[in-house]
Motif scaffolding. Structure first.
Motif, PDB file in Angstrom:
ATOM      1  N   TYR A   3     -91.647  26.425   5.553  1.00  0.00           N
ATOM      2  CA  TYR A   3     -91.060  26.319   4.214  1.00  0.00           C
ATOM      3  C   TYR A   3     -89.544  26.428   4.346  1.00  0.00           C
ATOM      4  CZ  TYR A   3     -95.431  26.290   1.737  1.00  0.00           C
ATOM      5  OH  TYR A   3     -96.647  25.905   1.251  1.00  0.00           O
ATOM      6  N   MET A   4     -88.877  25.389   3.909  1.00  0.00           N
ATOM      7  CA  MET A   4     -87.434  25.327   4.120  1.00  0.00           C
ATOM      8  C   MET A   4     -86.635  25.439   2.820  1.00  0.00           C
ATOM      9  SD  MET A   4     -87.280  22.163   6.837  1.00  0.00           S
ATOM     10  CE  MET A   4     -85.510  22.002   6.621  1.00  0.00           C
ATOM     11  N   GLY A   5     -85.417  25.936   2.984  1.00  0.00           N
ATOM     12  CA  GLY A   5     -84.465  25.905   1.880  1.00  0.00           C
ATOM     13  C   GLY A   5     -83.141  25.435   2.445  1.00  0.00           C
ATOM     14  N   CYS A   6     -82.282  24.859   1.622  1.00  0.00           N
ATOM     15  CA  CYS A   6     -80.954  24.538   2.131  1.00  0.00           C
ATOM     16  C   CYS A   6     -79.896  24.938   1.107  1.00  0.00           C
ATOM     17  CB  CYS A   6     -80.843  23.087   2.550  1.00  0.00           C
ATOM     18  SG  CYS A   6     -80.628  21.953   1.212  1.00  0.00           S
ATOM     19  N   TYR A   7     -78.718  25.258   1.620  1.00  0.00           N
ATOM     20  CA  TYR A   7     -77.719  25.972   0.831  1.00  0.00           C
ATOM     21  C   TYR A   7     -76.326  25.499   1.233  1.00  0.00           C
ATOM     22  CZ  TYR A   7     -82.008  28.700   1.131  1.00  0.00           C
ATOM     23  OH  TYR A   7     -83.335  29.061   1.133  1.00  0.00           O
ATOM     24  N   GLY A   8     -75.623  24.866   0.326  1.00  0.00           N
ATOM     25  CA  GLY A   8     -74.328  24.306   0.697  1.00  0.00           C
ATOM     26  C   GLY A   8     -73.163  24.864  -0.124  1.00  0.00           C
ATOM     27  N   ILE A   9     -72.006  24.925   0.518  1.00  0.00           N
ATOM     28  CA  ILE A   9     -70.769  25.264  -0.187  1.00  0.00           C
ATOM     29  C   ILE A   9     -69.694  24.272   0.236  1.00  0.00           C
ATOM     30  CG2 ILE A   9     -68.841  26.899  -0.330  1.00  0.00           C
ATOM     31  CD1 ILE A   9     -70.803  29.163  -0.234  1.00  0.00           C
ATOM     32  N   GLY A  10     -69.047  23.684  -0.738  1.00  0.00           N
ATOM     33  CA  GLY A  10     -67.934  22.782  -0.442  1.00  0.00           C
ATOM     34  C   GLY A  10     -66.689  23.617  -0.209  1.00  0.00           C
ATOM     35  N   VAL A  11     -66.378  23.860   1.042  1.00  0.00           N
ATOM     36  CA  VAL A  11     -65.288  24.786   1.368  1.00  0.00           C
ATOM     37  C   VAL A  11     -63.940  24.207   0.919  1.00  0.00           C
ATOM     38  CG1 VAL A  11     -64.096  25.989   3.234  1.00  0.00           C
ATOM     39  CG2 VAL A  11     -66.570  25.766   3.284  1.00  0.00           C
ATOM     40  N   SER A  12     -63.670  22.950   1.283  1.00  0.00           N
ATOM     41  CA  SER A  12     -62.385  22.366   0.892  1.00  0.00           C
ATOM     42  C   SER A  12     -62.321  22.154  -0.622  1.00  0.00           C
ATOM     43  CB  SER A  12     -62.133  21.060   1.646  1.00  0.00           C
ATOM     44  OG  SER A  12     -63.292  20.265   1.744  1.00  0.00           O
ATOM     45  N   MET A  32     -67.682  21.650   4.801  1.00  0.00           N
ATOM     46  CA  MET A  32     -68.819  22.199   4.082  1.00  0.00           C
ATOM     47  C   MET A  32     -69.468  23.291   4.913  1.00  0.00           C
ATOM     48  SD  MET A  32     -72.028  20.005   2.718  1.00  0.00           S
ATOM     49  CE  MET A  32     -73.567  20.731   2.228  1.00  0.00           C
ATOM     50  N   LYS A  33     -69.938  24.303   4.203  1.00  0.00           N
ATOM     51  CA  LYS A  33     -70.796  25.296   4.846  1.00  0.00           C
ATOM     52  C   LYS A  33     -72.205  24.894   4.462  1.00  0.00           C
ATOM     53  CE  LYS A  33     -72.850  28.185   3.164  1.00  0.00           C
ATOM     54  NZ  LYS A  33     -74.271  28.416   2.850  1.00  0.00           N
ATOM     55  N   ASP A  34     -73.050  24.637   5.430  1.00  0.00           N
ATOM     56  CA  ASP A  34     -74.442  24.361   5.080  1.00  0.00           C
ATOM     57  C   ASP A  34     -75.384  25.276   5.849  1.00  0.00           C
ATOM     58  OD1 ASP A  34     -73.363  22.667   7.102  1.00  0.00           O
ATOM     59  OD2 ASP A  34     -75.144  21.386   7.049  1.00  0.00           O
ATOM     60  N   ALA A  35     -76.320  25.846   5.098  1.00  0.00           N
ATOM     61  CA  ALA A  35     -77.277  26.783   5.671  1.00  0.00           C
ATOM     62  C   ALA A  35     -78.687  26.281   5.406  1.00  0.00           C
ATOM     63  CB  ALA A  35     -77.092  28.169   5.039  1.00  0.00           C
ATOM     64  N   TYR A  36     -79.596  26.652   6.307  1.00  0.00           N
ATOM     65  CA  TYR A  36     -80.985  26.218   6.168  1.00  0.00           C
ATOM     66  C   TYR A  36     -81.880  27.399   6.479  1.00  0.00           C
ATOM     67  CZ  TYR A  36     -78.473  21.854   6.339  1.00  0.00           C
ATOM     68  OH  TYR A  36     -77.573  20.859   6.065  1.00  0.00           O
ATOM     69  N   SER A  37     -82.855  27.624   5.598  1.00  0.00           N
ATOM     70  CA  SER A  37     -83.777  28.731   5.836  1.00  0.00           C
ATOM     71  C   SER A  37     -85.137  28.178   6.222  1.00  0.00           C
ATOM     72  CB  SER A  37     -83.890  29.601   4.584  1.00  0.00           C
ATOM     73  OG  SER A  37     -84.556  28.904   3.551  1.00  0.00           O
ATOM     74  N   PHE A  38     -85.808  28.907   7.077  1.00  0.00           N
ATOM     75  CA  PHE A  38     -87.134  28.509   7.536  1.00  0.00           C
ATOM     76  C   PHE A  38     -88.063  29.711   7.397  1.00  0.00           C
ATOM     77  CE2 PHE A  38     -83.982  25.937   9.534  1.00  0.00           C
ATOM     78  CZ  PHE A  38     -84.519  24.651   9.558  1.00  0.00           C
ATOM     79  N   GLY A  39     -89.248  29.495   6.829  1.00  0.00           N
ATOM     80  CA  GLY A  39     -90.181  30.593   6.649  1.00  0.00           C
ATOM     81  C   GLY A  39     -91.610  30.104   6.736  1.00  0.00           C
ATOM     82  N   VAL A  40     -92.520  31.059   6.664  1.00  0.00           N
ATOM     83  CA  VAL A  40     -93.928  30.698   6.857  1.00  0.00           C
ATOM     84  C   VAL A  40     -94.620  30.303   5.557  1.00  0.00           C
ATOM     85  CG1 VAL A  40     -94.137  32.165   8.894  1.00  0.00           C
ATOM     86  CG2 VAL A  40     -94.772  33.083   6.641  1.00  0.00           C
ATOM     87  N   ASN A  41     -94.065  30.741   4.434  1.00  0.00           N
ATOM     88  CA  ASN A  41     -94.726  30.427   3.166  1.00  0.00           C
ATOM     89  C   ASN A  41     -93.717  30.443   2.023  1.00  0.00           C
ATOM     90  OD1 ASN A  41     -94.178  33.125   2.722  1.00  0.00           O
ATOM     91  ND2 ASN A  41     -96.237  33.773   3.323  1.00  0.00           N
ATOM     92  N   GLU A  42     -94.229  30.244   0.837  1.00  0.00           N
ATOM     93  CA  GLU A  42     -93.371  30.171  -0.329  1.00  0.00           C
ATOM     94  C   GLU A  42     -92.651  31.491  -0.597  1.00  0.00           C
ATOM     95  OE1 GLU A  42     -95.693  27.838  -2.940  1.00  0.00           O
ATOM     96  OE2 GLU A  42     -94.005  27.510  -4.313  1.00  0.00           O
ATOM     97  N   ILE A  83     -77.813  25.433  -4.101  1.00  0.00           N
ATOM     98  CA  ILE A  83     -78.904  25.930  -3.262  1.00  0.00           C
ATOM     99  C   ILE A  83     -80.202  25.239  -3.685  1.00  0.00           C
ATOM    100  CG2 ILE A  83     -77.802  28.139  -2.775  1.00  0.00           C
ATOM    101  CD1 ILE A  83     -79.401  29.437  -4.952  1.00  0.00           C
ATOM    102  N   PHE A  84     -81.033  24.919  -2.701  1.00  0.00           N
ATOM    103  CA  PHE A  84     -82.276  24.172  -2.957  1.00  0.00           C
ATOM    104  C   PHE A  84     -83.471  24.855  -2.308  1.00  0.00           C
ATOM    105  CE2 PHE A  84     -78.966  20.963  -2.509  1.00  0.00           C
ATOM    106  CZ  PHE A  84     -79.235  20.037  -3.498  1.00  0.00           C
ATOM    107  N   LYS A  85     -84.583  24.770  -2.986  1.00  0.00           N
ATOM    108  CA  LYS A  85     -85.854  25.054  -2.309  1.00  0.00           C
ATOM    109  C   LYS A  85     -86.420  23.717  -1.855  1.00  0.00           C
ATOM    110  CE  LYS A  85     -87.041  29.040  -5.133  1.00  0.00           C
ATOM    111  NZ  LYS A  85     -88.011  29.616  -6.080  1.00  0.00           N
ATOM    112  N   LEU A  86     -86.447  23.512  -0.572  1.00  0.00           N
ATOM    113  CA  LEU A  86     -86.957  22.227  -0.068  1.00  0.00           C
ATOM    114  C   LEU A  86     -88.471  22.249   0.090  1.00  0.00           C
ATOM    115  CD1 LEU A  86     -84.335  21.518   2.741  1.00  0.00           C
ATOM    116  CD2 LEU A  86     -84.430  20.478   0.488  1.00  0.00           C
ATOM    117  N   GLY A  87     -89.017  23.432   0.308  1.00  0.00           N
ATOM    118  CA  GLY A  87     -90.453  23.499   0.579  1.00  0.00           C
ATOM    119  C   GLY A  87     -90.763  22.838   1.906  1.00  0.00           C
TER     120      GLY A  87
END
Length: 558
Positions: free
Chosen positions: A434-443, A157-167, A408-412
């Motif tokens: 403020y977090m988001g997460c983003y996945g791709i099932g590579v296999s 899996m490719k998993d990504a996570y974003s981090f930010g200061v606000n929405e 892809i998700f907005k986790l907040g």
RNA sequence: CGGGGUGUGGCGUAGCUUGGCUAGCGCACUUGAUUUGGGAUCAAGGGGUCGCAGGUUCAAAUCCUGUCACCCCGACCA
């Protein structure tokens, strides 16, 4: 690569335990091998394909500005306790202990780990926003692994996570990832739809799934025939018309031995949609009566969201439990006069004069009306089906099946608050990221690609995915003119840095053609009888077009 | 978790109902010969704890019990 040296074994017969195309072909063509249920090895060709999907993913992720890291797959229980998911995730989590009895899990996803990494390092708004990702093996103890790479216990899996200061940061990251995913799946040659999705166990409040369209897909997609509304069935909503009808007087009728909706409706000469379906669920000690229209099904995902229960915690109540806790009669349950938590679907809530069980043996009640006759929490809990109205424009919805290749998700601040992933803002105040997460099932994407691209002879790889792009075949290994020219051609293609296989096995040409097709190599070059004239056959796997051209022309062309 | 099915060389299988001689066949593999544009032919050969454990029997791939693995279906009723 020389075919004679390759660690490869193709099979003529379908594997016994496979019934979907992608799995059959991956096994037959020697790309993967099964170790145990839901666990697979990638052999040389399989690995090259996997690396190609990874490469596309990595290039596009990097292009978006995300940075790659690699985390541990082994994760300590403590972190999962912080997020509350050690309990919540349920049996799907692969748990283990080390020699000191310390508890760990093998990561099914990495929100906790990434949050932990970021909170240790990021302290200021100046360091945000940011996106980090990894491509890594994930472990999920699936209830029922199936369909080869589509639902495995161990997968890439490719998993990504974003981090930010606000929405706003989150929204921007989300859109960047949305576009990135489109580029990735475009390059993978997939036909797909991005659909609104339920957030499930990951949590959060906004999500899209990327669905590769395929009949073997485990998810159902509802999309509008007119506008661009598209949603996973777990998430899909519908528009309904409120029926205006005078409220009639409530009335009990005898319905001897008529327990199911169909039986009652037939017996009373009405449609099932005029009845209410009463379903009793339990989660722990909580007993919940759920009411939907008789022709509807309860959407478990929606119900979980409303009740806050995990999918594995929410169970049907057994008959004896119903009797014990609700003092009513299974088969004749209804909301009127019943004392327990009740949830009514908003469509049924707006249906006048419906029929329900009377909580007495062999009796039902006519002309029941929400509000007048009972109170309950109103919510959207039905499963939308094909033909229902689009919630945006009211036109009929269509349904198709899809393989979920990305989400892809907005986790907040769901994880950052619980796990204290904070930063100091411009105003000097400490705030959760403020977090988001983003996945791709590579296999899984590999399986999806094959499901969409094969023919009677084998796999038809899109050009970026194919493990090798060219197959050079000397038709007759005893003919030194052919062999010499094939060797020469092979050398020239290698010099051009092309991914090429020379099929130098001492096999009849038919065997080599069959294998080339099965493997799905896009371009085939046959060095045959016209080798003396420097002419070869150049054939394309996808459209089966072939031409005879000279070696020089060929080299210029590719 | 519930229901159904299947386990026999690397792969696909026959035999099991009705126990009996050396467990048969195709593919793949090894050697030799012929063959060489869509999975060749002939000849010779190697490879098996019949999933595992226990039991019944003079005798078990076959019958019985247990167990493990794998596959499919289901998880919606009032």
């Amino acid at each position: 690569m020389r075919m004679s040296k390759m660690f490869l074994q193709t099979e003529k017969e379908d594997p016994k335990d496979a019934d979907i195309v992608s799995y059959k072909l991956l096994i037959k063509a020697g790309y993967i091998r099964k170790l145990v249920s839901g666990v697979y090895h990638f052999l040389p060709l399989g690995l090259r394909v996997l690396r190609n999907v990874e490469k596309i993913t990595r290039e596009e992720m990097n292009r978006s500005g995300a940075e790659e890291i690699l985390c541990s797959a082994l994760q300590p229980k403590e972190l999962w306790d912080e997020s509350g998911r050690w309990e919540k995730y349920g049996a799907g989590l692969m748990r283990l202990k080390d020699r000191n009895e310390r508890e760990f899990c093998l990561g099914p996803t990495h929100e906790e780990i990434f949050t932990e990494i970021v909170r240790k390092q990021i302290k200021s708004y100046k360091q945000l926003p940011m996106i980090i990702y990894q491509i890594q093996t994930k472990y999920r103890d699936e209830k029922r692994p199936r369909f080869g790479l589509i639902r495995a216990k161990e997968f890439l899996m490719k998993d990504a996570y974003s981090f930010g200061v606000n929405e706003k940061d989150l929204d921007e990251a989300y859109h960047v990832m949305y576009d990135t995913y489109k580029r990735i799946f475009d390059r993978c040659g997939l036909k797909y739809k991005a659909v609104l999705a339920d957030t499930g166990a990951i949590g959060g409040d906004g999500s899209h799934q990327f669905m590769a369209l395929s009949d073997v897909g485990e998810s159902a997609i509802l999309y509008c025939s007119k506008c661009d509304y598209a949603a996973d069935q777990e998430k899909a909503e519908t528009k309904f018309e409120k029926k205006e009808e005078k409220l009639k007087e409530i009335k009990i009728v005898e319905t001897k031995d008529k327990k199911t909706i169909e039986e009652v409706a037939t017996f009373l000469g009405v449609e099932t949609k005029n009845c209410a379906k009463s379903v009793v669920y339990k989660t722990g000690e909580r007993i919940i009566l759920v009411l939907v229209r008789g022709d509807r099904h309860v959407n478990l995902a929606k119900l979980c969201n409303i009740t806050g229960a995990g999918e594995e915690e929410l169970l049907f109540a057994e008959d004896d439990e119903i009797k014990k806790y609700l003092s009513t009669e299974p088969g004749f349950i209804g909301p009127v006069g019943l004392k327990c938590e009740m949830i009514i679907d908003k469509e049924l809530a707006n249906t006048p004069n419906f029929i329900t069980g009377a909580n007495l043996r062999d009796q039902h009640v006519l002309n029941v009306n929400f509000k007048r006759d009972f109170e309950a929490t109103v919510a959207d809990i039905i499963e939308v089906v094909e033909g229902d109205r689009c919630p945006l424009c009211g036109m009929p919805l269509l349904m198709e099946r899809g393989i979920e290749v990305g989400q892809i998700f907005k986790l907040g601040t769901k994880y950052s608050e619980k796990m204290h992933c904070d930063f100091t803002d411009l105003d000097g105040v400490e705030k959760p990221m403020y977090m988001g997460c983003y996945g791709i099932g590579v296999s899984r994407t590999i399986a999806a690609i094959i499901e969409q691209s094969y023919d009677a002879d084998g796999i038809v790889w899109p050009k970026e995915i194919a493990p090798y792009k060219y197959m050079v075949i000397p038709a007759n290994m005893k003919d030194m003119v052919q062999v010499t020219l094939a060797e020469e051609l092979y050398k020239r293609l290698l010099e051009k840095n092309l991914e090429v296989i020379l099929d130098d096995r001492d096999e009849r040409p038919g065997v080599k053609f069959k294998d080339t097709d099965l493997l799905g190599i896009p371009h085939r070059i046959v060095v045959g009888r016209k080798a003396g004239e420097n002419i070869v056959e150049f054939k394309q796997r996808a459209n089966k077009e072939s031409s005879e051209i000279t070696v020089e022309e060929l080299l210029n062309q590719i």
